[in-house]
Design a protein around this motif. Structure first.
Motif, PDB file in Angstrom:
ATOM      1  N   LEU A  34       9.736   6.130  -3.379  1.00  0.00           N
ATOM      2  CA  LEU A  34       9.656   6.356  -1.925  1.00  0.00           C
ATOM      3  C   LEU A  34      10.651   7.429  -1.498  1.00  0.00           C
ATOM      4  CD1 LEU A  34       9.287   2.750  -0.449  1.00  0.00           C
ATOM      5  CD2 LEU A  34       7.584   4.590  -0.435  1.00  0.00           C
ATOM      6  N   ARG A  35      11.883   7.315  -2.004  1.00  0.00           N
ATOM      7  CA  ARG A  35      12.928   8.275  -1.602  1.00  0.00           C
ATOM      8  C   ARG A  35      12.495   9.695  -1.967  1.00  0.00           C
ATOM      9  NH1 ARG A  35      16.250   8.299   2.414  1.00  0.00           N
ATOM     10  NH2 ARG A  35      15.095  10.236   2.596  1.00  0.00           N
ATOM     11  N   GLY A  36      11.847   9.803  -3.141  1.00  0.00           N
ATOM     12  CA  GLY A  36      11.396  11.104  -3.601  1.00  0.00           C
ATOM     13  C   GLY A  36      10.356  11.721  -2.681  1.00  0.00           C
ATOM     14  N   LEU A  37       9.649  10.879  -1.981  1.00  0.00           N
ATOM     15  CA  LEU A  37       8.572  11.350  -1.098  1.00  0.00           C
ATOM     16  C   LEU A  37       9.076  11.792   0.263  1.00  0.00           C
ATOM     17  CD1 LEU A  37       5.787   8.629  -1.195  1.00  0.00           C
ATOM     18  CD2 LEU A  37       5.533  11.053  -1.635  1.00  0.00           C
ATOM     19  N   LEU A  38      10.277  11.286   0.606  1.00  0.00           N
ATOM     20  CA  LEU A  38      10.716  11.422   1.986  1.00  0.00           C
ATOM     21  C   LEU A  38      11.723  12.551   2.143  1.00  0.00           C
ATOM     22  CD1 LEU A  38      11.298   7.617   2.581  1.00  0.00           C
ATOM     23  CD2 LEU A  38       9.360   8.976   3.389  1.00  0.00           C
TER      24      LEU A  38
ATOM     25  N   ARG B  17      15.053  14.459   3.641  1.00  0.00           N
ATOM     26  CA  ARG B  17      16.417  13.947   3.813  1.00  0.00           C
ATOM     27  C   ARG B  17      16.636  13.222   5.130  1.00  0.00           C
ATOM     28  NH1 ARG B  17      21.226  15.910   1.319  1.00  0.00           N
ATOM     29  NH2 ARG B  17      22.301  15.774   3.294  1.00  0.00           N
ATOM     30  N   GLU B  18      16.073  13.780   6.194  1.00  0.00           N
ATOM     31  CA  GLU B  18      16.374  13.230   7.517  1.00  0.00           C
ATOM     32  C   GLU B  18      15.661  11.912   7.799  1.00  0.00           C
ATOM     33  OE1 GLU B  18      14.775  15.988   6.479  1.00  0.00           O
ATOM     34  OE2 GLU B  18      14.627  17.264   8.260  1.00  0.00           O
ATOM     35  N   THR B  19      14.816  11.485   6.866  1.00  0.00           N
ATOM     36  CA  THR B  19      14.113  10.217   7.067  1.00  0.00           C
ATOM     37  C   THR B  19      14.872   9.091   6.383  1.00  0.00           C
ATOM     38  OG1 THR B  19      12.053  11.415   7.110  1.00  0.00           O
ATOM     39  CG2 THR B  19      11.913   9.066   6.748  1.00  0.00           C
ATOM     40  N   LEU B  20      14.979   7.982   7.086  1.00  0.00           N
ATOM     41  CA  LEU B  20      15.755   6.858   6.573  1.00  0.00           C
ATOM     42  C   LEU B  20      14.874   5.928   5.745  1.00  0.00           C
ATOM     43  CD1 LEU B  20      18.521   5.205   6.984  1.00  0.00           C
ATOM     44  CD2 LEU B  20      17.195   3.913   8.641  1.00  0.00           C
ATOM     45  N   LEU B  21      15.367   5.573   4.570  1.00  0.00           N
ATOM     46  CA  LEU B  21      14.702   4.535   3.779  1.00  0.00           C
ATOM     47  C   LEU B  21      15.682   3.382   3.656  1.00  0.00           C
ATOM     48  CD1 LEU B  21      12.463   3.457   1.823  1.00  0.00           C
ATOM     49  CD2 LEU B  21      13.740   4.565  -0.009  1.00  0.00           C
ATOM     50  N   ALA B  22      15.249   2.185   4.007  1.00  0.00           N
ATOM     51  CA  ALA B  22      16.146   1.033   3.929  1.00  0.00           C
ATOM     52  C   ALA B  22      15.428  -0.113   3.248  1.00  0.00           C
ATOM     53  CB  ALA B  22      16.579   0.611   5.332  1.00  0.00           C
ATOM     54  N   ARG B  23      16.232  -0.993   2.658  1.00  0.00           N
ATOM     55  CA  ARG B  23      15.642  -2.227   2.125  1.00  0.00           C
ATOM     56  C   ARG B  23      16.059  -3.339   3.062  1.00  0.00           C
ATOM     57  NH1 ARG B  23      17.692  -5.539  -2.763  1.00  0.00           N
ATOM     58  NH2 ARG B  23      16.036  -7.039  -3.098  1.00  0.00           N
ATOM     59  N   VAL B  24      15.068  -4.003   3.657  1.00  0.00           N
ATOM     60  CA  VAL B  24      15.398  -4.937   4.730  1.00  0.00           C
ATOM     61  C   VAL B  24      15.243  -6.379   4.327  1.00  0.00           C
ATOM     62  CG1 VAL B  24      15.053  -3.401   6.659  1.00  0.00           C
ATOM     63  CG2 VAL B  24      13.090  -4.568   5.697  1.00  0.00           C
ATOM     64  N   ASP B  25      14.587  -6.616   3.215  1.00  0.00           N
ATOM     65  CA  ASP B  25      14.442  -7.972   2.725  1.00  0.00           C
ATOM     66  C   ASP B  25      14.187  -7.846   1.229  1.00  0.00           C
ATOM     67  OD1 ASP B  25      14.257 -10.667   2.648  1.00  0.00           O
ATOM     68  OD2 ASP B  25      12.751 -10.840   4.235  1.00  0.00           O
ATOM     69  N   VAL B  26      14.086  -9.007   0.558  1.00  0.00           N
ATOM     70  CA  VAL B  26      13.941  -8.963  -0.899  1.00  0.00           C
ATOM     71  C   VAL B  26      12.906  -7.934  -1.320  1.00  0.00           C
ATOM     72  CG1 VAL B  26      13.310 -10.274  -2.938  1.00  0.00           C
ATOM     73  CG2 VAL B  26      14.551 -11.376  -1.071  1.00  0.00           C
ATOM     74  N   ASP B  27      11.705  -8.073  -0.770  1.00  0.00           N
ATOM     75  CA  ASP B  27      10.613  -7.214  -1.221  1.00  0.00           C
ATOM     76  C   ASP B  27      10.055  -6.409  -0.051  1.00  0.00           C
ATOM     77  OD1 ASP B  27       9.649  -9.321   0.152  1.00  0.00           O
ATOM     78  OD2 ASP B  27       8.143  -9.922  -1.305  1.00  0.00           O
ATOM     79  N   MET B  28      10.943  -6.051   0.879  1.00  0.00           N
ATOM     80  CA  MET B  28      10.465  -5.314   2.043  1.00  0.00           C
ATOM     81  C   MET B  28      11.313  -4.067   2.294  1.00  0.00           C
ATOM     82  SD  MET B  28       9.966  -6.570   5.909  1.00  0.00           S
ATOM     83  CE  MET B  28       9.314  -8.165   5.542  1.00  0.00           C
ATOM     84  N   PHE B  29      10.633  -2.950   2.468  1.00  0.00           N
ATOM     85  CA  PHE B  29      11.318  -1.693   2.732  1.00  0.00           C
ATOM     86  C   PHE B  29      10.958  -1.196   4.133  1.00  0.00           C
ATOM     87  CE2 PHE B  29      10.943  -2.048  -1.813  1.00  0.00           C
ATOM     88  CZ  PHE B  29      12.176  -1.612  -2.271  1.00  0.00           C
ATOM     89  N   ALA B  30      11.833  -0.379   4.682  1.00  0.00           N
ATOM     90  CA  ALA B  30      11.527   0.219   5.974  1.00  0.00           C
ATOM     91  C   ALA B  30      11.766   1.716   5.883  1.00  0.00           C
ATOM     92  CB  ALA B  30      12.398  -0.373   7.062  1.00  0.00           C
ATOM     93  N   ILE B  31      10.929   2.464   6.557  1.00  0.00           N
ATOM     94  CA  ILE B  31      11.094   3.911   6.626  1.00  0.00           C
ATOM     95  C   ILE B  31      11.137   4.266   8.104  1.00  0.00           C
ATOM     96  CG2 ILE B  31       9.971   6.125   6.165  1.00  0.00           C
ATOM     97  CD1 ILE B  31       8.667   4.715   3.717  1.00  0.00           C
ATOM     98  N   ALA B  32      12.127   5.038   8.486  1.00  0.00           N
ATOM     99  CA  ALA B  32      12.216   5.390   9.907  1.00  0.00           C
ATOM    100  C   ALA B  32      12.524   6.870  10.037  1.00  0.00           C
ATOM    101  CB  ALA B  32      13.298   4.565  10.597  1.00  0.00           C
TER     102      ALA B  32
ATOM    103  N   ILE C 255       1.506   5.429   1.469  1.00  0.00           N
ATOM    104  CA  ILE C 255       0.603   4.371   0.997  1.00  0.00           C
ATOM    105  C   ILE C 255       0.083   4.729  -0.402  1.00  0.00           C
ATOM    106  CG2 ILE C 255      -1.540   3.106   1.487  1.00  0.00           C
ATOM    107  CD1 ILE C 255       0.625   2.522   3.542  1.00  0.00           C
ATOM    108  N   ALA C 256      -0.257   6.010  -0.569  1.00  0.00           N
ATOM    109  CA  ALA C 256      -0.818   6.443  -1.856  1.00  0.00           C
ATOM    110  C   ALA C 256       0.207   6.334  -2.986  1.00  0.00           C
ATOM    111  CB  ALA C 256      -1.337   7.875  -1.751  1.00  0.00           C
ATOM    112  N   ALA C 257       1.482   6.301  -2.628  1.00  0.00           N
ATOM    113  CA  ALA C 257       2.522   6.206  -3.656  1.00  0.00           C
ATOM    114  C   ALA C 257       2.372   4.935  -4.475  1.00  0.00           C
ATOM    115  CB  ALA C 257       3.901   6.237  -3.004  1.00  0.00           C
TER     116      ALA C 257
END
Ligand code: C2E
Ligand code: CA
Ligand code: CA
Length: 742
Positions: A386-390, A392-407, A419-421
């Motif tokens: 995911l990080r590779g797709l985003l 720099r200015e986009t935030l990638l966070a892990r918010v729960d065990v198996d849940m990520f957030a992108i903002a 989604i295609a990733a």
């Protein structure tokens, strides 16, 4: 703190702007105040080439009181004043002495009073009041006399100066350390250090401070050192790594201090090495422009050992920061940081910000099947992809065990690509793991204003997506959140209703088809509202189930039902069995058996008067667990019915192992009988009879249905045709009136 090391000769050869090492060059400054030029001449002549306490003398000359005071206010570090008592006025010298102490506030300076009149000695009081240190007649201009006088004066000046410098320095250090320890960010800390050192040495702030960052991924240690702060002539170097400084002399000096782990002093600069632990190290390079004396060096050493502690504090603090804001497994921001960033994004919104939540479907199954280590690695690979797709200015966070957030801003986000990733498998250890995700997205403008509210809203959308469209992406709309708010308020009300005993139980009879006898009743919960309206269980049971409130509700229901059974027994209607509905959460709850046993004991009820209904869908979940639990219920002596039967295609073999007492044909199949469709009802009846299980038809509304069921050999029925669910006292009346009692 390590002790100073001898200078490295190579290093000095390189330093073009530094003097070679030498003793501190400085002179004792002596001010001669006298209106007779001859006295000036005679004094300087007598003392020419003299060395006192290892230093030469430097003379300053003033010819009257005003001149003397002006000079004293402009010049620094004057050690001794040789002061003529009588100049223009009789007591001019004394006035000067008074001004030195009381106006110019020079307390270290030694005053030697001289008079041309032999035999004239000032009163003790004068000596005391004017802060005079010695008294001599001018006839004593011989070299030896002058030298002794000056040596005594200079010694006491030197001692006073040393004491005062140390005192002032230590005060400064104490104060500075206090301020420094309050700092939690390296930036402010390092710039303060430079300012404090300059103050301590009474020099312009001209230096830089390099810090070591153990996390810099580099094999060359130089890269790990960066200039954290710089001042004066070095300002432009701030932020650069040590390896990038195009100043060989400076870099050499700093590297020398790092290698030797000690301080380095030269005529023009000082390099201070700060360390208490490896990994928390710093080096200060100070341009001093002059050699530092012993006291200054000692003060610096004290200061350095103090700030080394501060440096360690900051390192600890930033580790704590990391713990609070960074996910330790995937090394991306965690939920706390996401919430705060979302809040920031809302504050400085450009209008197209959005947030995407990505939930890995069935992650716990992967974890269970392949182990936590593989599970962790999978999460890390997902993070990397995911990080590779985003950008720099986009935030990638892990918010729960198996849940990520992108903002981030929509123009930076390619949702399709995200989604295609997940189309390609993730290779983890020797596994190729395919991962399905469910996602939700929200435009920040649609959500609540603060970060937490925003995350809550998109979570509502995600939960809806997980219920209805696994594998897809659902956009949040404000109506979702109002629906969820309604559910929440309903849940609060329900909790209240249970606690304040507002719920009530209706009972619906079950009839033996052949004899028409009432054999049992089913307990069905009702929630009456103040106006008399009843909220049907379909509207609140699922909610109670999702929230866990069903456990409390079930306890309340069981108690109510048992009390009612005891009352019927007392009213002569003993032997009426009551069926209670037990949902999935209740059935899986470990307390169920104890709860039942306890209620039966409290009301002295034979266990066979309770039947537990579980739906076929619950019964099919985890066969071995279900079989074990039903065994426990049977051991307790209660009966077990499989509710809503006919949709789940339970196998004959499985049903046999379940040891249920009763199958309840789902209402839908009884309704279908009206259009001639009887096959499912027939099949269930035959299945039950093969296994010796009684079969009850639910939702019987018409005599025609009852007739068909009777002809098919169905044992029992329940439905509006016989009676609607009713409160206990109405049911009691009905039982007595219809005279159908058990
Ligand atoms: P269920 O266990 O299948 O209960 C039978 C439902 O069919 C009841 O709806 C009942 O009023 C209704 N019914 C009975 N005869 C007829 C008929 O001839 N025609 C029609 N159309 N319907 C008939 P109710 O009381 O609204 O309950 C709905 C569901 O709520 C129940 O389905 C049960 O799953 C759940 N439920 C009710 N009370 C409780 C409870 O105390 N605990 C738990 N866990 N679930 C309960
Ligand atoms: Ca039922
Ligand atoms: Ca049912």
């Amino acid at each position: 703190m390590s002790s100073p090391e001898p200078l490295d000769p190579d290093l000095l050869a390189l330093s073009d702007d530094a003097d070679p090492p030498h003793e501190v060059i400085s002179r004792w400054r002596i001010l001669i105040v006298d209106d007779e030029p001859d006295v000036h001449l005679a004094t300087t002549f007598a003392l020419r080439d003299s060395i006192i306490q290892g230093r030469e003398l430097e003379f300053l000359h003033a010819y009257n009181g005003d001149e003397a005071l002006q000079m004293l206010s402009q010049e620094h570090d004057i050690a001794v004043v040789l002061l003529d008592v009588v100049m223009q006025g009789d007591n001019d010298g004394l006035l000067v002495a008074d001004a030195i102490r009381n106006q110019l506030n020079l307390q270290e300076l030694r005053i030697v009073l001289r008079t041309g009149h032999p035999g004239y000695a000032p009163e003790y009081q004068v000596i005391r009041d004017y802060g005079i240190n010695d008294y001599k007649t001018k006839s004593d201009l011989s070299q030896i006399r002058l030298l002794t006088t000056l040596t005594t004066a200079i010694r006491s000046y030197q001692q006073l100066h040393a004491i005062n410098t140390s005192k002032r320095g230590l005060e400064l250090i104490v104060e500075a350390s206090g301020q420094l320890f309050e700092r939690r960010a390296l930036e402010g800390f390092t710039s303060r250090i430079l300012a404090n050192l300059a103050e301590l040495l009474r020099l312009p702030s001209d230096g830089l401070i390099c810090v070591f960052n153990a996390r810099t991924p580099s094999r060359r240690p130089q890269h790990a050192w960066t200039v954290a702060s710089a001042s004066g002539r070095y300002v432009s170097l701030e932020g650069l790594s040590l390896s990038a400084l195009a100043r060989p002399e400076l870099v050499n000096a700093i590297e020398h201090a790092i290698r030797s782990r000690s301080n380095l002093y030269s005529g023009e600069f000082a390099v201070l090495f700060l360390s208490r632990q490896r990994d928390h190290e710093a080096v200060v390079y100070l341009h001093t422009g002059r050699p530092l004396d012993d006291i200054e060096r000692q003060l610096i050493e004290v200061f350095c050992s103090n700030i080394a502690i501060g440096l360690e504090n900051i390192a600890l603090f930033s580790q704590l920061q990391d713990l609070a804001y960074i996910d330790p497994l995937c090394h991306v921001p965690n939920r706390t940081q996401l919430v705060s960033q979302l809040g920031q994004m809302r504050l400085h919104a450009m209008g197209d910000e959005c947030v995407v939540l990505i939930d890995v479907d069935h992650f716990s199954q992967i974890n269970d099947a392949l182990g936590h280590l593989i599970g962790d690695q999978l999460l890390q690979s997902i993070t990397l992809r995911l990080r590779g797709l985003l950008p720099r200015e986009t935030l990638l966070a892990r918010v729960d065990v198996d849940m990520f957030a992108i903002a981030g801003r929509a123009i930076h986000l390619d949702l399709d690509a995200i989604i295609a990733a997940f189309d390609r498998p993730f290779s983890v250890a020797s596994h190729q793991l395919r991962v399905q995700i469910t996602a939700a997205a929200a435009k920040l403008g649609d959500t609540e204003e603060d970060g937490l509210g925003c995350l809550k809203d998109v979570t509502i959308a995600l939960n809806l997506a997980k219920q209805g469209m696994r594998g897809g992406l659902l956009w949040f709309s404000p109506s979702m959140s109002s629906a969820s708010r309604q559910r929440l308020s309903l849940l609060n009300d329900l909790e209240q209703a249970i606690a304040s005993n507002q719920l009530t139980v209706y009972y619906q009879p079950q009839i033996e088809l052949q004899s028409g006898r009432v054999i049992a009743v089913e307990a069905l919960v009702r929630w009456p509202l103040p106006g008399g309206h009843l909220i049907p269980p379909d509207q609140f049971i699922p909610l109670a189930e999702q929230s866990g409130l069903i456990i409390e509700l079930g306890e309340w229901l069981l108690d109510t039902v048992c009390r009612q059974i005891a009352r019927w027994r007392d009213e002569g209607l003993g032997g009426l069995r009551v069926a209670i509905n037990v949902s999935m959460v209740q059935f899986n709850h470990d307390g169920l058996i104890d709860l039942l046993a306890d209620a039966l004991r409290r009301y002295q009820i034979p266990p066979e008067l309770i039947e537990v209904e579980i739906t076929e869908s619950v019964a099919m979940r985890k066969p071995e667990d279900v079989i074990a639990r039903i065994d426990l219920l049977k051991k307790l002596g209660v009966q077990v019915a499989i509710d809503d039967f006919g949709t789940g295609f339970s196998s004959l073999a499985y049903l046999q192992r379940l040891k249920a007492d009763r199958l309840k044909i789902d209402r839908a199949f009884i309704r279908d009988m009206g259009s001639g469709e009887t096959s499912i009802a027939e099949m269930v009846i035959n299945l039950g009879h093969k296994l010796g299980i009684r079969v009850l038809a639910e939702g019987v509304e018409f005599p025609a249905q009852a007739a068909i069921l009777r002809s098919l050999g169905c044992d029992e029925a329940q439905g509006y045709m016989y009676a609607k669910p009713a409160p206990a006292d109405l049911l009691t009346l009905w039982l007595q009136e219809t005279n159908r009692s058990v």
